[in-house]
Design an enzyme around this catalytic site. Sequence first.
Site, PDB file in Angstrom:
ATOM      1  N   HIS A 214       2.950  10.540  -4.294  1.00 49.68           N
ATOM      2  CA  HIS A 214       3.297  11.374  -3.155  1.00 49.68           C
ATOM      3  C   HIS A 214       4.824  11.392  -3.052  1.00 49.68           C
ATOM      4  O   HIS A 214       5.464  10.336  -2.988  1.00 49.68           O
ATOM      5  CB  HIS A 214       2.707  10.790  -1.855  1.00 49.68           C
TER       6      HIS A 214
ATOM      7  N   ASP B 261       5.491  17.384  -1.836  1.00 52.48           N
ATOM      8  CA  ASP B 261       4.446  17.626  -0.842  1.00 52.48           C
ATOM      9  C   ASP B 261       4.824  18.769   0.095  1.00 52.48           C
ATOM     10  O   ASP B 261       3.962  19.542   0.526  1.00 52.48           O
ATOM     11  CB  ASP B 261       4.163  16.358  -0.040  1.00 52.48           C
TER      12      ASP B 261
ATOM     13  N   ASP C 208       0.831  -1.210   0.000  1.00 56.69           N
ATOM     14  CA  ASP C 208       0.000   0.000   0.000  1.00 56.69           C
ATOM     15  C   ASP C 208       0.862   1.254   0.000  1.00 56.69           C
ATOM     16  O   ASP C 208       0.548   2.236  -0.691  1.00 56.69           O
ATOM     17  CB  ASP C 208      -0.929   0.007   1.214  1.00 56.69           C
TER      18      ASP C 208
ATOM     19  N   HIS D  18       3.957   6.111  -2.775  1.00 59.86           N
ATOM     20  CA  HIS D  18       5.182   6.885  -3.061  1.00 59.86           C
ATOM     21  C   HIS D  18       5.985   6.376  -4.254  1.00 59.86           C
ATOM     22  O   HIS D  18       6.795   7.121  -4.815  1.00 59.86           O
ATOM     23  CB  HIS D  18       6.082   6.962  -1.821  1.00 59.86           C
TER      24      HIS D  18
END
Length: 240
Positions: free
Chosen positions: A153, A158, A53, A58
């Site tokens: 991400h 970010d 996950d 990422h």
Amino acid sequence: MSRLIVLDTETTGLSAENGDRVIELGCVELVNRKLTGNDLHLYFNPERESHEDALRVHGLTTEFLRDKPKFVTMAQDVIEYLRGAELIIHNAAFDVGFLNKELERAGLKPLRDYVAEVTDTLVMAKQLFPGKRNSLDALCDRFGVDRSNRTFHGAKLDAQLLADVYINLTRGQDALLIDIDTGESEEQGIIVDVDLRQFSLPVLAATVDELASHEQALLDLDKASGGKTIFRLQDQKSMA
């Protein structure tokens, strides 16, 4: 000088206590609320696989991270970069918990021993927008922050997005100021206090036509209310 570091991490999973590790650290520096370019971006070899996950979030594979330095070898450099700054983090408990675990492995003190303060933008957003979605994505959409180039991400990206969100979150509390002498500003829509006593302002009296138009509007309002408008009642009392 107000030095802020907007910080984000990527990790192998969700639990530092169960052995998940930091694999990416992204930091963006603001001095007096302006980007300086003195940023920090590091990848680390976590010596373990990422959970499926987490990898979908990422995209940092074990192969990519294999030749990167271990956190322990870079820990002192990270501390020196962050030292004395106020950290701006979204959901700070998560990132601080992971960094504290990495610092503990390196034989160093917890993060808060090195920095001035930790500000959690998730807490700020919940106070400003109770009951609404306050993820970083949601806040970017709310404030019109462009995240179109965000496929995965990434800690550095970010952190850059969060820096923009933070400026928007705090604009009403600590607005960026325009230089009154030049009128120049890097931000749009900023309210600046101006001392009007330095100006000689003309007093413009209403014309006869404007006064007549105003009186007719009052009469129309009074008629529509059946003679119960507050301003007419007050006029009657003052005349009594």
